[in-house]
Enzyme design. Structure first.
Site, PDB file in Angstrom:
ATOM      1  N   ASN A  10      -1.707  -7.628 -12.783  1.00 11.21           N
ATOM      2  CA  ASN A  10      -1.068  -7.065 -11.591  1.00 11.21           C
ATOM      3  C   ASN A  10      -1.820  -7.525 -10.345  1.00 11.21           C
ATOM      4  O   ASN A  10      -2.923  -7.059 -10.071  1.00 11.21           O
ATOM      5  CB  ASN A  10      -1.064  -5.532 -11.680  1.00 11.21           C
ATOM      6  CG  ASN A  10      -0.456  -4.889 -10.449  1.00 11.21           C
ATOM      7  OD1 ASN A  10       0.262  -5.522  -9.686  1.00 11.21           O
ATOM      8  ND2 ASN A  10      -0.754  -3.614 -10.250  1.00 11.21           N
ATOM      9  N   LYS A  12      -1.022  -6.980  -7.295  1.00  6.98           N
ATOM     10  CA  LYS A  12      -0.860  -6.057  -6.169  1.00  6.98           C
ATOM     11  C   LYS A  12      -0.474  -6.869  -4.914  1.00  6.98           C
ATOM     12  O   LYS A  12       0.279  -7.834  -5.023  1.00  6.98           O
ATOM     13  CB  LYS A  12      -2.105  -5.200  -5.981  1.00  6.98           C
ATOM     14  CG  LYS A  12      -2.491  -4.491  -7.283  1.00  6.98           C
ATOM     15  CD  LYS A  12      -3.588  -3.484  -7.109  1.00  6.98           C
ATOM     16  CE  LYS A  12      -3.905  -2.838  -8.452  1.00  6.98           C
ATOM     17  NZ  LYS A  12      -4.893  -1.741  -8.331  1.00  6.98           N
ATOM     18  N   HIS A  90       3.462   2.912 -11.032  1.00  3.07           N
ATOM     19  CA  HIS A  90       2.026   2.656 -10.855  1.00  3.07           C
ATOM     20  C   HIS A  90       1.433   3.749  -9.977  1.00  3.07           C
ATOM     21  O   HIS A  90       2.095   4.277  -9.074  1.00  3.07           O
ATOM     22  CB  HIS A  90       1.812   1.282 -10.211  1.00  3.07           C
ATOM     23  CG  HIS A  90       0.389   0.832 -10.219  1.00  3.07           C
ATOM     24  ND1 HIS A  90      -0.529   1.289  -9.294  1.00  3.07           N
ATOM     25  CD2 HIS A  90      -0.285  -0.010 -11.041  1.00  3.07           C
ATOM     26  CE1 HIS A  90      -1.703   0.731  -9.540  1.00  3.07           C
ATOM     27  NE2 HIS A  90      -1.596  -0.054 -10.592  1.00  3.07           N
ATOM     28  N   GLU A  92      -0.479   3.773  -7.554  1.00  5.12           N
ATOM     29  CA  GLU A  92      -0.441   3.517  -6.110  1.00  5.12           C
ATOM     30  C   GLU A  92       0.947   3.793  -5.539  1.00  5.12           C
ATOM     31  O   GLU A  92       1.072   4.227  -4.393  1.00  5.12           O
ATOM     32  CB  GLU A  92      -0.883   2.072  -5.841  1.00  5.12           C
ATOM     33  CG  GLU A  92      -2.368   1.866  -6.124  1.00  5.12           C
ATOM     34  CD  GLU A  92      -2.769   0.427  -6.346  1.00  5.12           C
ATOM     35  OE1 GLU A  92      -3.955   0.198  -6.633  1.00  5.12           O
ATOM     36  OE2 GLU A  92      -1.896  -0.468  -6.269  1.00  5.12           O
ATOM     37  N   GLU A 162      -3.458   4.414 -17.192  1.00  7.24           N
ATOM     38  CA  GLU A 162      -4.375   3.983 -16.136  1.00  7.24           C
ATOM     39  C   GLU A 162      -5.015   5.217 -15.506  1.00  7.24           C
ATOM     40  O   GLU A 162      -4.427   5.825 -14.606  1.00  7.24           O
ATOM     41  CB  GLU A 162      -3.656   3.142 -15.082  1.00  7.24           C
ATOM     42  CG  GLU A 162      -2.288   3.673 -14.639  1.00  7.24           C
ATOM     43  CD  GLU A 162      -1.846   3.108 -13.294  1.00  7.24           C
ATOM     44  OE1 GLU A 162      -2.344   2.048 -12.906  1.00  7.24           O
ATOM     45  OE2 GLU A 162      -1.024   3.763 -12.638  1.00  7.24           O
ATOM     46  N   GLY A 168      -9.900   0.130  -9.784  1.00 12.09           N
ATOM     47  CA  GLY A 168     -10.575  -0.531  -8.678  1.00 12.09           C
ATOM     48  C   GLY A 168     -11.940   0.029  -8.342  1.00 12.09           C
ATOM     49  O   GLY A 168     -12.532  -0.333  -7.324  1.00 12.09           O
ATOM     50  N   SER A 207      -9.930  -0.996 -14.378  1.00 12.86           N
ATOM     51  CA  SER A 207     -11.118  -1.856 -14.341  1.00 12.86           C
ATOM     52  C   SER A 207     -11.340  -2.592 -15.657  1.00 12.86           C
ATOM     53  O   SER A 207     -12.459  -2.685 -16.161  1.00 12.86           O
ATOM     54  CB  SER A 207     -12.358  -1.046 -13.948  1.00 12.86           C
ATOM     55  OG  SER A 207     -12.229  -0.517 -12.643  1.00 12.86           O
TER      56      SER A 207
END
Length: 248
Positions: A10, A12, A90, A92, A162, A168, A207
């Site tokens: 991904n 992003k 996701h 985010e 996730e 991140g 990660s």
């Protein structure tokens, strides 16, 4: 049953045509027979890929088929430009754009209707982890999706766990911690369909890198990885794909 591993990169809101060429070249040097490699670039770069030996995915899809939805992209549009998968829900998107569990379920249906396999992301924030309420939180995320699809459609869905606290941050759930949640997710799916639960792939995202990938992929219920930052470095991403392919 043995499930074929999958590694999803991904990007992003990162990447450029130069990196499209770099990654395509790096991956072309290997033969990935035992793993499905999927790349999720920004929508504007999807058609920059030429002939490739891996699969393409969108990073998001609208819960509507068409209409006055400026900035959105429909499942039909993704299918037309060659996407076989799409990320849905996701963290985010959920956090920054306020996507609800019900919207995620609608997006899953829109994707399946167009022959695109949704990769449904679920996972808990740090607060839920510390309260030991992660399973309840994830079950609430799963419920609308499992209600929206029938058993045949469910087999087309990929899930990705996730943990938000690991995205991140450089932190990652231990392989044993991740396996525990993956087993829980599979058990929840089995309540709808035991057959689908055996076939559905559940990826780990948070990660993932070449240091922890092998240990994660060795777990019984972890069927690959949803890779963020490491997918933006062709050598790192290729190494992770090689590990999933059974190479050392």
């Amino acid at each position: 049953m043995a499930r074929k591993l999958m590694v999803v990169g991904n990007w992003k809101m990162n990447g450029c045509r130069q990196y499209v060429n770099e990654l395509t070249t790096a991956l072309s040097l290997h033969c990935f027979n035992s793993v499905d490699v999927v790349v999720c670039p920004p929508a504007c770069l999807i058609q920059s890929f030429g002939s490739i030996d891996f699969l393409l995915a969108g990073q998001d899809v609208s819960d509507c088929n068409d209409g006055a939805y400026t900035g959105d992209i429909s499942a039909a549009m993704l299918a037309e430009i060659g996407c076989e998968y799409v990320l849905v829900g996701h963290s985010e998107r959920r956090e920054m754009h306020g996507e609800t569990n019900q919207q995620v379920a609608q997006k899953v249906l829109r994707a399946i209707e167009q022959g695109i396999k949704p990769i449904v992301c679920v996972g808990e924030p740090l607060l839920m982890k510390e309260a030991k309420a992660e399973q309840d939180y994830i079950a609430e995320q799963l419920a609308p999706v499992l209600s929206a699809v029938n058993c045949e459609q469910l087999e087309q869905v990929v899930f990705a766990y996730e943990p938000i606290w690991a995205i991140g941050t450089g932190k990652s759930a231990s392989p044993e911690q991740a396996q525990c949640i993956h087993k829980f997710i599979r058990d929840v799916i089995s309540r709808k369909s035991e057959s689908a639960a055996e076939k559905v792939r559940i990826l780990y995202g948070g990660s993932v890198n070449f240091d922890n990938a092998q240990a994660l992929f060795a777990q019984d219920d972890i069927d690959g990885g949803l890779v963020g930052g490491a997918s933006l470095k062709s050598d790192s991403f290729t190494t992770i794909c090689r590990y999933a392919n059974g190479e050392h």
